[in-house]
Scaffold this motif. Structure first.
Motif, PDB file in Angstrom:
ATOM      1  N   TYR A 121       0.808  -1.214   0.000  1.00 54.63           N
ATOM      2  CA  TYR A 121       0.000   0.000   0.000  1.00 54.63           C
ATOM      3  C   TYR A 121       0.845   1.269   0.000  1.00 54.63           C
ATOM      4  CZ  TYR A 121      -4.219  -2.678   0.781  1.00 54.63           C
ATOM      5  OH  TYR A 121      -5.274  -3.541   0.625  1.00 54.63           O
ATOM      6  N   ASP A 122       0.372   2.238  -0.768  1.00 60.02           N
ATOM      7  CA  ASP A 122       0.899   3.586  -0.658  1.00 60.02           C
ATOM      8  C   ASP A 122       0.430   4.178   0.669  1.00 60.02           C
ATOM      9  OD1 ASP A 122       0.251   4.404  -4.160  1.00 60.02           O
ATOM     10  OD2 ASP A 122       1.815   3.182  -3.222  1.00 60.02           O
ATOM     11  N   MET A 123       1.271   5.017   1.265  1.00 61.06           N
ATOM     12  CA  MET A 123       0.958   5.610   2.558  1.00 61.06           C
ATOM     13  C   MET A 123       1.104   7.124   2.480  1.00 61.06           C
ATOM     14  SD  MET A 123       0.229   3.089   4.551  1.00 61.06           S
ATOM     15  CE  MET A 123       0.212   4.002   6.085  1.00 61.06           C
ATOM     16  N   GLY A 124       0.338   7.822   3.313  1.00 60.10           N
ATOM     17  CA  GLY A 124       0.428   9.273   3.308  1.00 60.10           C
ATOM     18  C   GLY A 124       0.196   9.870   4.678  1.00 60.10           C
ATOM     19  N   TRP A 125       0.756  11.036   4.865  1.00 60.92           N
ATOM     20  CA  TRP A 125       0.482  11.869   6.037  1.00 60.92           C
ATOM     21  C   TRP A 125      -0.249  13.120   5.554  1.00 60.92           C
ATOM     22  CZ3 TRP A 125       1.028  10.612  11.028  1.00 60.92           C
ATOM     23  CH2 TRP A 125       1.907   9.573  11.368  1.00 60.92           C
ATOM     24  N   TYR A 126      -1.332  13.432   6.237  1.00 62.53           N
ATOM     25  CA  TYR A 126      -2.128  14.614   5.950  1.00 62.53           C
ATOM     26  C   TYR A 126      -2.204  15.448   7.218  1.00 62.53           C
ATOM     27  CZ  TYR A 126      -3.862  12.254   1.715  1.00 62.53           C
ATOM     28  OH  TYR A 126      -3.970  11.634   0.489  1.00 62.53           O
ATOM     29  N   ARG A 127      -2.605  16.696   7.082  1.00 62.85           N
ATOM     30  CA  ARG A 127      -2.842  17.520   8.259  1.00 62.85           C
ATOM     31  C   ARG A 127      -4.049  18.410   8.034  1.00 62.85           C
ATOM     32  NH1 ARG A 127       2.648  21.292   8.113  1.00 62.85           N
ATOM     33  NH2 ARG A 127       2.092  22.599   6.311  1.00 62.85           N
ATOM     34  N   GLN A 128      -4.640  18.780   9.163  1.00 65.44           N
ATOM     35  CA  GLN A 128      -5.874  19.570   9.111  1.00 65.44           C
ATOM     36  C   GLN A 128      -5.918  20.513  10.288  1.00 65.44           C
ATOM     37  OE1 GLN A 128      -9.486  17.184   9.228  1.00 65.44           O
ATOM     38  NE2 GLN A 128     -10.588  18.708   8.016  1.00 65.44           N
ATOM     39  N   THR A 129      -6.322  21.749  10.010  1.00 66.24           N
ATOM     40  CA  THR A 129      -6.568  22.737  11.055  1.00 66.24           C
ATOM     41  C   THR A 129      -8.057  23.049  11.060  1.00 66.24           C
ATOM     42  OG1 THR A 129      -6.017  24.505   9.493  1.00 66.24           O
ATOM     43  CG2 THR A 129      -4.256  23.721  10.948  1.00 66.24           C
ATOM     44  N   PRO A 130      -8.577  23.586  12.181  1.00 63.66           N
ATOM     45  CA  PRO A 130     -10.018  23.829  12.292  1.00 63.66           C
ATOM     46  C   PRO A 130     -10.557  24.685  11.150  1.00 63.66           C
ATOM     47  CG  PRO A 130      -8.996  24.032  14.430  1.00 63.66           C
ATOM     48  CD  PRO A 130      -7.878  23.877  13.446  1.00 63.66           C
ATOM     49  N   GLY A 131     -11.621  24.223  10.540  1.00 64.55           N
ATOM     50  CA  GLY A 131     -12.290  24.969   9.487  1.00 64.55           C
ATOM     51  C   GLY A 131     -11.670  24.845   8.118  1.00 64.55           C
ATOM     52  N   LYS A 132     -10.615  24.054   8.012  1.00 69.77           N
ATOM     53  CA  LYS A 132      -9.939  23.904   6.730  1.00 69.77           C
ATOM     54  C   LYS A 132      -9.959  22.452   6.287  1.00 69.77           C
ATOM     55  CE  LYS A 132      -6.946  27.935   7.063  1.00 69.77           C
ATOM     56  NZ  LYS A 132      -5.575  28.469   6.872  1.00 69.77           N
ATOM     57  N   GLN A 133      -9.678  22.242   5.017  1.00 69.58           N
ATOM     58  CA  GLN A 133      -9.677  20.879   4.499  1.00 69.58           C
ATOM     59  C   GLN A 133      -8.413  20.156   4.924  1.00 69.58           C
ATOM     60  OE1 GLN A 133      -9.804  21.369   0.220  1.00 69.58           O
ATOM     61  NE2 GLN A 133      -7.598  21.531   0.040  1.00 69.58           N
ATOM     62  N   ARG A 134      -8.477  18.852   4.806  1.00 72.90           N
ATOM     63  CA  ARG A 134      -7.334  18.020   5.130  1.00 72.90           C
ATOM     64  C   ARG A 134      -6.411  17.986   3.914  1.00 72.90           C
ATOM     65  NH1 ARG A 134      -8.750  12.355   7.897  1.00 72.90           N
ATOM     66  NH2 ARG A 134      -9.888  13.859   9.202  1.00 72.90           N
ATOM     67  N   ASP A 135      -5.166  18.371   4.128  1.00 75.98           N
ATOM     68  CA  ASP A 135      -4.215  18.488   3.025  1.00 75.98           C
ATOM     69  C   ASP A 135      -3.106  17.453   3.134  1.00 75.98           C
ATOM     70  OD1 ASP A 135      -4.404  22.090   3.166  1.00 75.98           O
ATOM     71  OD2 ASP A 135      -5.470  20.711   1.827  1.00 75.98           O
ATOM     72  N   LEU A 136      -2.644  17.015   1.981  1.00 70.76           N
ATOM     73  CA  LEU A 136      -1.521  16.078   1.947  1.00 70.76           C
ATOM     74  C   LEU A 136      -0.229  16.781   2.345  1.00 70.76           C
ATOM     75  CD1 LEU A 136      -0.445  13.236   1.140  1.00 70.76           C
ATOM     76  CD2 LEU A 136      -0.023  14.193  -1.134  1.00 70.76           C
ATOM     77  N   VAL A 137       0.503  16.151   3.251  1.00 76.45           N
ATOM     78  CA  VAL A 137       1.806  16.664   3.667  1.00 76.45           C
ATOM     79  C   VAL A 137       2.917  15.907   2.947  1.00 76.45           C
ATOM     80  CG1 VAL A 137       3.382  16.924   5.622  1.00 76.45           C
ATOM     81  CG2 VAL A 137       0.927  17.343   5.917  1.00 76.45           C
ATOM     82  N   ALA A 138       2.831  14.572   2.989  1.00 71.61           N
ATOM     83  CA  ALA A 138       3.859  13.735   2.375  1.00 71.61           C
ATOM     84  C   ALA A 138       3.266  12.375   2.071  1.00 71.61           C
ATOM     85  CB  ALA A 138       5.065  13.581   3.299  1.00 71.61           C
ATOM     86  N   ALA A 139       3.790  11.737   1.045  1.00 69.03           N
ATOM     87  CA  ALA A 139       3.306  10.418   0.664  1.00 69.03           C
ATOM     88  C   ALA A 139       4.482   9.561   0.235  1.00 69.03           C
ATOM     89  CB  ALA A 139       2.289  10.520  -0.463  1.00 69.03           C
ATOM     90  N   ILE A 140       4.310   8.260   0.402  1.00 66.15           N
ATOM     91  CA  ILE A 140       5.342   7.326  -0.017  1.00 66.15           C
ATOM     92  C   ILE A 140       4.650   6.127  -0.645  1.00 66.15           C
ATOM     93  CG2 ILE A 140       5.477   6.235   2.279  1.00 66.15           C
ATOM     94  CD1 ILE A 140       8.531   5.929   1.726  1.00 66.15           C
ATOM     95  N   THR A 141       5.138   5.727  -1.802  1.00 66.00           N
ATOM     96  CA  THR A 141       4.512   4.610  -2.507  1.00 66.00           C
ATOM     97  C   THR A 141       4.993   3.283  -1.924  1.00 66.00           C
ATOM     98  OG1 THR A 141       6.264   4.395  -4.163  1.00 66.00           O
ATOM     99  CG2 THR A 141       4.509   6.010  -4.606  1.00 66.00           C
ATOM    100  N   SER A 142       4.360   2.223  -2.377  1.00 63.87           N
ATOM    101  CA  SER A 142       4.785   0.894  -1.948  1.00 63.87           C
ATOM    102  C   SER A 142       6.219   0.607  -2.389  1.00 63.87           C
ATOM    103  CB  SER A 142       3.849  -0.174  -2.508  1.00 63.87           C
ATOM    104  OG  SER A 142       3.816  -0.108  -3.926  1.00 63.87           O
ATOM    105  N   GLY A 143       6.656   1.260  -3.455  1.00 58.82           N
ATOM    106  CA  GLY A 143       8.019   1.081  -3.946  1.00 58.82           C
ATOM    107  C   GLY A 143       9.038   1.999  -3.309  1.00 58.82           C
ATOM    108  N   GLY A 144       8.560   2.916  -2.452  1.00 56.39           N
ATOM    109  CA  GLY A 144       9.479   3.770  -1.721  1.00 56.39           C
ATOM    110  C   GLY A 144       9.677   5.169  -2.283  1.00 56.39           C
ATOM    111  N   SER A 145       8.974   5.505  -3.353  1.00 54.86           N
ATOM    112  CA  SER A 145       9.070   6.863  -3.884  1.00 54.86           C
ATOM    113  C   SER A 145       8.244   7.810  -3.028  1.00 54.86           C
ATOM    114  CB  SER A 145       8.567   6.907  -5.329  1.00 54.86           C
ATOM    115  OG  SER A 145       9.360   6.084  -6.153  1.00 54.86           O
ATOM    116  N   SER A 146       8.737   9.020  -2.834  1.00 52.27           N
ATOM    117  CA  SER A 146       8.056   9.963  -1.948  1.00 52.27           C
ATOM    118  C   SER A 146       7.817  11.294  -2.640  1.00 52.27           C
ATOM    119  CB  SER A 146       8.867  10.175  -0.671  1.00 52.27           C
ATOM    120  OG  SER A 146      10.161  10.644  -0.971  1.00 52.27           O
TER     121      SER A 146
END
Length: 114
Positions: free
Chosen positions: A32-57
């Motif tokens: 599985y590809d994996m990701g970290w997202y972040r969210q502040t009150p009243g705002k959408q959840r945004d992607l911070v960083a992602a890494i594929t199953s093969g290790g690309s980020s």
């Protein structure tokens, strides 16, 4: 059933560092590809960083050069090393497995403040 559990958040001063961890169970983690997202009150959840199953980020422009995502398939764990933290990094950080339609953790609060 896939379970995603984050840890490692907390209060840190500007310029400091934190490492977030995310353990995934109930799936074949290495596929599985994996990701970290972040969210502040009243705002959408945004992607911070992602890494594929093969290790690309990839990273959001706002964190490039400061944050590093990595994974340890032997431990079913993905990490987010956060350095040179800024007050604007304050948010709830969520771990995701398998994309937006996949599994999410409960989130961990990161507060950057003096």
């Amino acid at each position: 059933q896939v379970q995603v559990v984050e840890s490692g958040g907390g209060l840190v001063q500007p310029g400091g560092s934190l490492r977030l961890s995310c353990v995934v169970s109930g799936s074949i983690f290495r596929f599985y590809d994996m990701g970290w997202y972040r969210q502040t009150p009243g705002k959408q959840r945004d992607l911070v960083a992602a890494i594929t199953s093969g290790g690309s980020s990839n990273y959001a422009d706002s964190v490039k050069g400061r944050f590093t995502i990595s994974r340890d398939n032997t431990k079913n764990t993905v990490y987010l090393q956060m350095n040179s933290l800024k007050p604007e990094d304050t948010a709830v950080y969520y771990c995701n497995s398998g994309g937006v339609g996949g599994a999410w953790g409960q989130g961990t609060q990161v507060t950057v403040s003096s």
